[in-house]
Design a protein around this motif. Structure first.
Motif, PDB file in Angstrom:
ATOM      1  N   SER A   6     -28.919  -0.574 -39.833  1.00  0.00           N
ATOM      2  CA  SER A   6     -27.789  -0.481 -39.296  1.00  0.00           C
ATOM      3  C   SER A   6     -26.921   0.666 -39.388  1.00  0.00           C
ATOM      4  O   SER A   6     -26.519   1.205 -38.279  1.00  0.00           O
ATOM      5  N   ARG A  10     -26.410   3.292 -35.753  1.00  0.00           N
ATOM      6  CA  ARG A  10     -25.025   4.063 -35.686  1.00  0.00           C
ATOM      7  C   ARG A  10     -25.552   5.478 -35.479  1.00  0.00           C
ATOM      8  O   ARG A  10     -24.950   6.170 -34.648  1.00  0.00           O
ATOM      9  N   CYS A  13     -27.112   6.213 -31.815  1.00  0.00           N
ATOM     10  CA  CYS A  13     -25.965   5.893 -30.979  1.00  0.00           C
ATOM     11  C   CYS A  13     -25.004   6.922 -31.082  1.00  0.00           C
ATOM     12  O   CYS A  13     -24.439   7.584 -29.863  1.00  0.00           O
ATOM     13  N   HIS A  59     -21.066   0.832 -31.640  1.00  0.00           N
ATOM     14  CA  HIS A  59     -20.478   1.051 -32.834  1.00  0.00           C
ATOM     15  C   HIS A  59     -19.782   2.190 -33.354  1.00  0.00           C
ATOM     16  O   HIS A  59     -19.859   2.601 -34.478  1.00  0.00           O
ATOM     17  N   ASN A  60     -19.055   2.889 -32.355  1.00  0.00           N
ATOM     18  CA  ASN A  60     -18.158   3.960 -32.562  1.00  0.00           C
ATOM     19  C   ASN A  60     -17.335   3.855 -31.458  1.00  0.00           C
ATOM     20  O   ASN A  60     -17.580   4.109 -30.355  1.00  0.00           O
ATOM     21  N   LEU A 112     -16.470   3.643 -37.448  1.00  0.00           N
ATOM     22  CA  LEU A 112     -17.375   2.774 -37.820  1.00  0.00           C
ATOM     23  C   LEU A 112     -18.022   1.551 -36.933  1.00  0.00           C
ATOM     24  O   LEU A 112     -19.139   0.855 -37.182  1.00  0.00           O
ATOM     25  N   ASN A 113     -16.882   1.340 -35.920  1.00  0.00           N
ATOM     26  CA  ASN A 113     -17.265   0.169 -34.948  1.00  0.00           C
ATOM     27  C   ASN A 113     -16.622   0.424 -33.867  1.00  0.00           C
ATOM     28  O   ASN A 113     -15.765   1.167 -33.765  1.00  0.00           O
TER      29      ASN A 113
END
Length: 147
Positions: A6, A10, A13, A59-60, A112-113
């Motif tokens: 995970s 990130r 990405c 995811h950011n 974080l997302n």
């Protein structure tokens, strides 16, 4: 080169987002373009099992907006948070503290997302924004009427 976690997803990405942003800094690559641009970016790199990492969600939230809408979108997003913070100072207590808590939660969450992009979290942001800041309009109207 192995991003099969995970956190690894990130990281790739963020790396890809920064690379894409550097080539399209002002207006970005267009809404909904992250998936396509991410695929182009990863195909030019030596990444094992690259198909595993394809995603529409980086995811950011800041990477997402930066890639799709460029610096213009990032400035507007940050301006939204800054305006909410400014107006929250004029809200009655404890609403002002709850509004600030929501802003901090969304800003940190965007690191974080993709908070606003995610369905449930996006609804959380919109509903709490409406709930907390609706009293600002009423407060402003009452101060004008009582003058």
């Amino acid at each position: 080169g192995n991003y099969a976690t995970s956190l690894g997803l990130r990281v790739i990405c963020a790396q890809a987002g920064w690379g894409i942003f550097r080539h399209n800094p002002i207006l970005g690559t267009g809404t909904g373009s992250f998936d396509t641009e991410f695929r182009k970016y990863t195909q030019t790199r030596e990444i094992k099992n690259v198909e595993y990492y394809y995603t529409k969600n980086p995811h950011n939230g800041f990477v997402s907006v930066g890639v799709q809408l460029g610096l213009a979108g990032l400035v507007l997003l940050i301006a939204l948070f800054a305006q909410q913070w400014r107006v929250s100072n004029k809200l009655p207590s404890p609403t002002n503290y709850m509004a600030k808590g929501m802003i901090v939660t969304v800003v940190i969450g965007n690191l974080l997302n993709s908070v606003i992009y995610s369905h449930t979290q996006g609804i959380f942001f919109v509903m709490l924004t409406a709930l907390f800041f609706s009293s600002y309009h009423l407060q402003k109207s009452n101060s004008i009427n009582s003058s």
